[in-house]
Design a protein around this motif. Structure first.
Motif: not given
Length: 128
Positions: A48-60, A78-92
């Motif tokens: 998931v990307h940063a905006k979807e990660a915000c909705t998962i954790i409920g923060k801005s 995880y960061k590749r270039g300028k983008l941040l990536y998250f794994y959904e299962d790691e966020l939960y």
């Protein structure tokens, strides 16, 4: 193979026979594991990307960026270039690990937590 012409009156019977045969073929394919070859294999870990990660954790978004750099319990990212990536299962899993303990801390633990946060000792001593 027999070739015969099908009349209009025989059509419902023939279609029901074909439907039964198709169901049997699909059952056999499901047993083998090749029921739907066009079905895409879903990865066990979804990125998931940063905006979807915000909705998962409920923060801005700004709180998310701040929590990534938190020294005590950072959000796994995880960061590749300028983008941040998250794994959904790691966020939960990160959310689950932040669960408060059901047992309240003892009085000694509360006193230790309060005195650890004091900059200097009061003149009259501690009033506990």
């Amino acid at each position: 193979m027999e070739t015969s012409t099908i009349t209009f009156d025989q059509l419902p019977h023939v279609v029901s026979g074909l439907s039964e045969k198709l169901d049997r073929v699909l059952e056999l394919l499901e047993k083998v594991g090749a029921a739907n070859p066009f079905k895409q294999h879903k990865p066990s870990r979804r990125i998931v990307h940063a905006k979807e990660a915000c909705t998962i954790i409920g923060k801005s978004l700004s709180t998310l960026y701040r929590a990534i750099k938190a020294p005590n319990d950072p959000i796994p990212s995880y960061k590749r270039g300028k983008l941040l990536y998250f794994y959904e299962d790691e966020l939960y899993a990160w959310i689950e690990n932040g669960r408060k303990h059901a047992v309240a801390p003892s009085f000694e633990e509360q006193v230790a937590a309060v005195t650890a946060g004091m900059k200097r000792r009061p003149r009259g001593g501690y009033n506990f």
